[in-house]
Design an enzyme around this catalytic site. Structure first.
Site, PDB file in Angstrom:
ATOM      1  N   LYS A  35     -20.119 -29.955  30.609  1.00  0.00           N
ATOM      2  CA  LYS A  35     -21.191 -29.718  29.062  1.00  0.00           C
ATOM      3  C   LYS A  35     -21.148 -28.236  30.187  1.00  0.00           C
ATOM      4  O   LYS A  35     -21.630 -27.445  29.225  1.00  0.00           O
ATOM      5  CB  LYS A  35     -22.230 -30.708  30.275  1.00  0.00           C
ATOM      6  CG  LYS A  35     -22.501 -31.789  29.409  1.00  0.00           C
ATOM      7  CD  LYS A  35     -23.965 -32.032  29.236  1.00  0.00           C
ATOM      8  CE  LYS A  35     -24.278 -33.000  30.043  1.00  0.00           C
ATOM      9  NZ  LYS A  35     -24.780 -33.057  31.148  1.00  0.00           N
ATOM     10  N   LYS A  69     -18.712 -29.218  43.435  1.00  0.00           N
ATOM     11  CA  LYS A  69     -19.621 -28.027  42.630  1.00  0.00           C
ATOM     12  C   LYS A  69     -20.167 -27.377  43.669  1.00  0.00           C
ATOM     13  O   LYS A  69     -20.516 -25.864  43.416  1.00  0.00           O
ATOM     14  CB  LYS A  69     -20.942 -28.532  42.546  1.00  0.00           C
ATOM     15  CG  LYS A  69     -20.792 -30.254  41.396  1.00  0.00           C
ATOM     16  CD  LYS A  69     -21.400 -29.924  40.018  1.00  0.00           C
ATOM     17  CE  LYS A  69     -21.205 -30.706  39.000  1.00  0.00           C
ATOM     18  NZ  LYS A  69     -22.245 -31.381  38.427  1.00  0.00           N
ATOM     19  N   LYS A 104     -12.050 -32.455  33.577  1.00  0.00           N
ATOM     20  CA  LYS A 104     -13.189 -33.180  32.821  1.00  0.00           C
ATOM     21  C   LYS A 104     -13.712 -32.268  31.449  1.00  0.00           C
ATOM     22  O   LYS A 104     -13.850 -30.489  31.861  1.00  0.00           O
ATOM     23  CB  LYS A 104     -14.245 -33.908  33.854  1.00  0.00           C
ATOM     24  CG  LYS A 104     -15.122 -34.281  32.822  1.00  0.00           C
ATOM     25  CD  LYS A 104     -16.048 -34.695  33.776  1.00  0.00           C
ATOM     26  CE  LYS A 104     -17.170 -33.968  34.478  1.00  0.00           C
ATOM     27  NZ  LYS A 104     -18.398 -35.105  34.639  1.00  0.00           N
TER      28      LYS A 104
HETATM   29  P1  ATP Z   1     -21.372 -31.234  34.337  1.00  0.00           P
HETATM   30  O1  ATP Z   1     -20.507 -31.664  32.960  1.00  0.00           O
HETATM   31  O2  ATP Z   1     -23.190 -30.828  34.119  1.00  0.00           O
HETATM   32  O3  ATP Z   1     -20.740 -31.229  35.283  1.00  0.00           O
HETATM   33  P2  ATP Z   1     -21.728 -34.240  33.154  1.00  0.00           P
HETATM   34  O4  ATP Z   1     -21.630 -33.889  32.053  1.00  0.00           O
HETATM   35  O5  ATP Z   1     -20.337 -34.979  34.865  1.00  0.00           O
HETATM   36  O6  ATP Z   1     -22.063 -32.947  33.940  1.00  0.00           O
HETATM   37  P3  ATP Z   1     -23.563 -35.712  33.186  1.00  0.00           P
HETATM   38  O7  ATP Z   1     -23.728 -35.378  31.926  1.00  0.00           O
HETATM   39  O8  ATP Z   1     -24.605 -36.233  34.075  1.00  0.00           O
HETATM   40  O9  ATP Z   1     -22.505 -35.443  34.299  1.00  0.00           O
HETATM   41  O10 ATP Z   1     -23.007 -37.243  32.888  1.00  0.00           O
HETATM   42  C1  ATP Z   1     -23.682 -38.569  32.077  1.00  0.00           C
HETATM   43  C2  ATP Z   1     -22.301 -39.244  32.148  1.00  0.00           C
HETATM   44  O11 ATP Z   1     -21.099 -39.015  31.084  1.00  0.00           O
HETATM   45  C3  ATP Z   1     -21.248 -39.749  33.086  1.00  0.00           C
HETATM   46  O12 ATP Z   1     -21.812 -41.279  33.096  1.00  0.00           O
HETATM   47  C4  ATP Z   1     -20.292 -39.332  33.083  1.00  0.00           C
HETATM   48  O13 ATP Z   1     -19.822 -40.541  33.979  1.00  0.00           O
HETATM   49  C5  ATP Z   1     -19.483 -39.201  31.569  1.00  0.00           C
HETATM   50  N1  ATP Z   1     -18.983 -37.876  31.603  1.00  0.00           N
HETATM   51  C6  ATP Z   1     -18.925 -35.702  31.702  1.00  0.00           C
HETATM   52  N2  ATP Z   1     -18.461 -35.883  31.133  1.00  0.00           N
HETATM   53  C7  ATP Z   1     -17.002 -37.379  30.598  1.00  0.00           C
HETATM   54  C8  ATP Z   1     -15.985 -36.487  29.834  1.00  0.00           C
HETATM   55  N3  ATP Z   1     -15.513 -35.762  29.980  1.00  0.00           N
HETATM   56  N4  ATP Z   1     -15.184 -37.545  29.777  1.00  0.00           N
HETATM   57  C9  ATP Z   1     -16.190 -39.307  30.021  1.00  0.00           C
HETATM   58  N5  ATP Z   1     -17.358 -39.045  30.197  1.00  0.00           N
HETATM   59  C10 ATP Z   1     -17.737 -38.151  31.019  1.00  0.00           C
END
Ligand code: ATP
Ligand code: LTN
Length: 332
Positions: free
Chosen positions: A199, A114, A196
């Protein structure tokens, strides 16, 4: 009572990665751990580690709260709240920084990734982010923390910090254990399947949002990047795109990868994508309907107020106790 704690950042509209890797898992865990109290929160303090538009942030916080409930969480034994409404989260983060080494934070892969993306300078809060997260968990003496695979390293750090504090002041924190789902723990981007699904990805086509309409969902899945081999076989390194679609299909229908391989042995990519789109649409439709009802009522605010009040009492006590154990303030 035993506790389960987790948070999601309000960093953008929720996608099926976060849903399958996180929220849907909470719903299942409520059934598997009926004796535990759940503290689920919207990690807005984490979201401002990179600059955010205030109007968009506020909207996302509310949307996320409504989606948590729309995805089927039961209200009993659940405190749902917004992190910044409880001052103890910031207070605990500071205390725990006194127990965290620079070297530990420098090793965090999420920080490395990040911080590289920031053009206008890296806020120090992005560096100390895992300590805030450790505080979120330790404040409530969580026994389990359901997260996706990407958060495993942060959980390990949380455990180390907890043990370090316990060593210094005597048994004080419960050392938490991660709960990482086997299927769906990592849903990948639809256009760059080695990344991954996120968002905050710049490409909207990389993800399916929980509130996307049917036409968009079908379009995104039909145009997902795959290979030219045409056999539906799970192979993350050679066939990341098709493997990702298989993961999505498997997570939604509760089917193992082997079964999917057999079931679609003679199916074309085109038809398999259609099958994936069908199950995604069917899964999201009822969530979208419930969401519209929840977001339109003021019942949501009442539920968040209750959750906040319950969590704040526990959290404030924990901070006061740790202050005392460390010799801060005056003895009364
Ligand atoms: P960003 O994508 O903005 O970096 P994020 O989606 O990783 O943020 P959070 O929204 O805080 O971060 O994630 C919430 C939960 O969802 C965490 O436990 C994370 O591990 C899970 N998560 C997020 N994206 C994925 C994904 N693509 N696949 C599986 N689990 C996910
Ligand atoms: N860092 C997490 C979100 C998060 C969290 C937490 C998860 C903040 N605090 C406490 C579990 C427990 C993320 O980016 N996914």
């Amino acid at each position: 009572m035993k506790h389960i704690v987790s948070g999601i950042q309000p960093t953008g509209s929720l996608n099926i990665g976060t849903y399958l890797g996180s929220i849907r898992n909470f719903v299942k865990l409520q059934e598997s751990y009926p004796e535990h109290h759940f503290f689920l929160f919207i990690a807005d303090l984490h979201a401002i580690t990179v600059p955010r538009d205030r109007i968009a942030l506020r909207k996302t916080i509310k949307e996320l709260a409504a989606l948590y409930l729309a995805c089927g969480l039961k209200r009993e034994k659940l405190s749902l709240f917004v992190q910044s409404e409880i001052p103890a989260h910031s207070q605990m983060a500071y205390l725990l920084q006194c127990f965290t080494y620079m070297g530990e934070l420098e090793r965090m892969t999420q920080y490395k990734e990040k911080s590289q993306r920031q053009v206008a300078g890296v806020a120090s809060s992005l560096f100390t982010y895992p300590v805030l997260m450790a505080g979120d968990i330790l404040l409530y003496d969580a026994e389990y923390v359901p997260v996706g695979e990407d958060q495993k390293q942060h959980l390990e750090l949380t455990r180390d910090i907890a043990m370090r504090v316990n060593k210094r002041v005597g048994e004080f924190f419960t050392v938490p254990k991660p709960l990482i789902p086997k299927v769906g723990a990592r849903i990948m981007s639809l256009i760059e399947p080695d990344k991954k699904m996120s968002k905050s990805d710049d490409y909207i086509k990389s993800r399916i949002l929980l509130l996307d309409d049917e036409v968009i969902i079908r379009k995104r899945i039909m145009s997902a990047v795959t290979d030219s081999d045409q056999t539906i076989r799970f192979d993350k390194s050679e066939k990341p795109g098709i493997s990702n679609l298989m993961t999505i299909y498997g997570a939604i229908t509760n089917t193992s990868i082997e079964t999917i391989e057999k079931q679609f042995e003679t199916t074309s990519y085109q038809d398999f994508k259609k099958a994936v789109a069908d199950v995604v649409v069917a899964e999201l439709k009822p969530i979208q309907e419930r969401y519209q009802a929840i977001i339109a009522s003021d019942d949501l605010d009442r539920f968040l107020d209750e959750g906040s009040a319950y969590a704040a009492r526990i959290a404030a006590k924990k901070v006061a106790k740790l202050n005392h154990k460390l010799g801060l303030g005056r003895k009364r």
